[in-house]
Scaffold this motif. Sequence first.
Motif, short mmCIF file in Angstrom:
data_model
loop_
_atom_site.label_atom_id
_atom_site.label_comp_id
_atom_site.label_asym_id
_atom_site.label_seq_id
_atom_site.Cartn_x
_atom_site.Cartn_y
_atom_site.Cartn_z
N UNK A 30 74.90 43.18 -64.47
CA UNK A 30 73.51 43.20 -64.00
C UNK A 30 73.42 43.05 -62.49
N UNK A 35 70.48 50.13 -72.59
CA UNK A 35 71.53 51.11 -72.84
C UNK A 35 72.49 51.23 -71.67
N UNK A 89 66.74 44.53 -83.50
CA UNK A 89 66.47 44.50 -82.08
C UNK A 89 67.72 44.13 -81.31
N UNK A 139 69.95 39.74 -76.82
CA UNK A 139 70.65 38.46 -76.89
C UNK A 139 70.71 37.88 -78.31
N UNK A 140 69.76 38.26 -79.16
CA UNK A 140 69.72 37.62 -80.48
C UNK A 140 70.50 38.39 -81.54
N UNK A 182 65.07 51.39 -70.06
CA UNK A 182 66.32 50.65 -70.07
C UNK A 182 66.77 50.29 -68.67
N UNK A 239 67.22 46.51 -66.90
CA UNK A 239 68.46 45.98 -66.35
C UNK A 239 68.27 45.61 -64.88
N UNK A 240 67.42 46.35 -64.16
CA UNK A 240 67.16 45.98 -62.76
C UNK A 240 66.30 44.72 -62.66
N UNK A 295 66.36 42.20 -64.99
CA UNK A 295 67.24 41.09 -65.37
C UNK A 295 68.25 40.78 -64.27
N UNK A 296 68.65 41.80 -63.52
CA UNK A 296 69.62 41.61 -62.45
C UNK A 296 68.98 41.09 -61.17
N UNK A 322 66.92 42.69 -59.14
CA UNK A 322 66.77 43.68 -58.07
C UNK A 322 65.31 44.05 -57.84
N UNK A 323 64.45 43.78 -58.83
CA UNK A 323 63.00 43.95 -58.65
C UNK A 323 62.33 42.64 -59.06
N UNK A 348 57.92 47.65 -76.93
CA UNK A 348 59.23 47.81 -77.57
C UNK A 348 60.37 47.95 -76.57
N UNK A 354 60.72 43.72 -75.84
CA UNK A 354 60.57 42.66 -76.84
C UNK A 354 61.91 41.97 -77.15
N UNK A 355 63.00 42.75 -77.16
CA UNK A 355 64.32 42.18 -77.44
C UNK A 355 64.71 41.16 -76.39
N UNK A 356 64.51 41.51 -75.11
CA UNK A 356 64.87 40.61 -74.02
C UNK A 356 63.96 39.38 -74.00
N UNK A 369 62.30 38.03 -76.65
CA UNK A 369 62.65 37.17 -77.78
C UNK A 369 63.96 36.43 -77.52
N UNK A 370 64.88 37.08 -76.80
CA UNK A 370 66.16 36.47 -76.51
C UNK A 370 66.13 35.52 -75.32
N UNK A 407 65.48 36.17 -72.14
CA UNK A 407 65.93 36.68 -70.85
C UNK A 407 64.76 37.09 -69.96
#
Lengths: 504, 320
Positions: A144, A330, A348, A351-352, B185, B189-190, B192-193, B195-196, B204, B207-209, B211-212, B214
Amino acid sequence: MGILSDLFQHMGLGFSVALTPVNLLFCFIGVTLGTIIGALPGLGSVTGVAILLPLTFGMDPTTAIIMLAGIYYGVMYGGTISSILLNTPGDAAVVVSAIEGYPMARQGRAGAAFSMNALASFAGGTFGTIMLTAAAPAFAHAALRFGPPEYFSLMILGMASLIGLAGSNPIKGLIMTAFGFLLATVGVDAGRGVLRFTYDSVYMMTGINFLPVAIGMFGMGEVLYQMEDVVDLDILKTKIRLKTLLPTMADWVRSRMAIVRGSIIGFLVGVLPGAGATIASFLAYATEVKMTKHPEDIGKGAIEGLAAPEAANNAAAAGALVPMMTLGVPGSGTTAVLLGAFMMYGLQPGPLLFKDHPKLAWGLIASMYIGNVMLVILNTVFIPVFVCVLKMPQAILMPLILVLTVVGSYTLGNNMMDVGVMVIFGVIGYIAKKFNYPAAPLILGLVLGPITEVNFVRSASLAQGDLTIFFTRPLSLALLLGALLSLVFPLIKILFVRIRGLRR
Amino acid sequence: MYFKKGFRTGLISLAMVLVFAGFACAETIEFVVPWSAGGGSDTMARFLVKSIRDNKLTDADFVVANKPGGNGQIGSAYVVNKKGRDNVWMTLSSGQISVPLAGLGKIKATDFTALAQIAGDVNLLVVSKDSPFKSVADVAKAAKANPGKLNVGGSATAAEDHICTYLLGKATGTKMNYTAFSGGGEVMSNLLGGHIDVAWANPNECIGQVKGGLARMLAVTTEDRLALLPDVPSFKELGYNMVFWQVRGVHGPPNMSKESIAWSVDLLKKATETDTWQKEYLTGKVLTSRFIPGADYTKVIKENEEMFREALGSMGLLKE
């Protein structure tokens, strides 16, 4: 200790899932389909997974994902078959494999090329899977840190290595690189959406896709070149013996380190969310061109130049699963489709995933070890069959390749524009070959050009126009210094040789 | 000899008649997705076909054809050329409305036969877990303190995310710096890293990040909170005057016949009422149930076009 026993527990769970008869069967179906899809020019891993996705509805999600992933890394094995046999890359990630693989086949060493492909692919794929098993989250978080400035600097490093691709005549290589870059400017620009060289055609807006260019330059260009003088090669008439099918001892020695380097480069580049197997294979090849002890063989069937990108694209395929499975982003075009597949099953990625669906996550990883073993066997067993294709009379083989280049470039995006591009570059490829201009730098310019530009524009945008961003970020600076070193090093070497000469 | 030739011709004609008859019985609808496989429009198309097939709503068969490139213009051009044909459908998302207005193509959303809007998508303002921003107010304050310096990321130029950045700037009275990435995508990633600073995402896509743990959602662009995301406030309730809905619809080629329009609209209505659609697609991917057929849908498109025209005009991107 705790970590290690956790790992064994996870892998035990994974193999208990992957080794059920149904999952074994679908893993096999997946890798076989992948090999076939890869071998067909035009049908790559993105299209392959997308087309077969609807067929998996109603299947158990774990089984379906195991099969779809099998298609993905199976393509990395299979794509090379047409690169070596027909000089027509079957997938974007195996374009560079044609550069050394095809000359090997013309020299009657197709069998050795195929064996090396199978083994380097296996080594790369297994290395990637081990890294995925052992340290996925750590790599994902490290990746990242790669933002637009780092991608730009990485591409500069790649291009600095590109100078080596120029071969015997650096000026001609540079001309082809510049040509590739110019072609890359066609289409909608990355920053403000300005139309460049589109001449009011919607097709030109997408820019020039590098795959039809590669299929034209390599595949059709070669056919036109051969048509000048159709002779059946005597070397291809040799009897198929086990000895001619395996690489020699010297081949192994040359390729050993290339496979190691290719695997590492491939995995690291594959983990980066903004670069996939294609970039990985190009960078691995460029590195090998720099590192080889036999620079005179480059472009003429240097086996290490085939081994490195093959190890790299397979390691990258495993690497691309790292950000997808741990972060839900991705790592490549195909993993984007796979991500969609996960979501279609109501899963999903993120992380989970490992916590909520350990059976699926570890089952998938375990299946990749099994799939790679299946692939290396599959690809070795069929080598005599592939080699037989080359024994076909040229008068039949050449028209067959022509048909494949046309069908292949149409399949890419279901439009005739790509066929037109392929034909035009077929002619350009023929002329280039006639006058000894290397095709590889053009393709590399066309692949790296857009990524370099878009990341330059994004970096500039993020820094509000302050271009020092490339030097103030440590990772970016390190990559740029690496590029400088790789440019200056050959000059220093020459200088040393001269000084030594003067002293004498 | 003559007889033999006649016999053969007869056989061939018979075969041809049978083939055509076969085509007439089980019609195949080509469902064009002008974006690449795996994206939002592609997922919608594949779920729609799944809803129709699994519930056996028709004998007709569907083939999803991805024709990506040129910001959706290549697939659009293909469908425009199928003028008057009855067996072609195409997905439409808001980007296809705004892109021609920004001078990136000639084919407009109004050039097609509008069949129905089948879902509504929204945008969320998202930050990473380490971000100092806990609310929209924090973002607005930072943007005010450093005009034009706060980095906002989104996918594509002159499409939804870009326009949302403009709308947010207008609602908060600030100016922010927008950077376009290719696809949700890359945006995530930018973000989470680091950079923004903030990013736009469809539910959708993030939601994954979230819920996790992040990433965090700060606000949603709807009038009221979404039922599926009860903890995320809307910009409107926070006092920012901004509402944005993303259209997801199905269109036919120009001059589609009246019968085919009626048949398609009816089928789309039935498909969107199935459990497959409601539970697996809408709930699973956090979209909003919405079915607006025919003339009313045309009105939605026109309203959207007006809104985009005004926004792009103020952003200096309007090139008609």
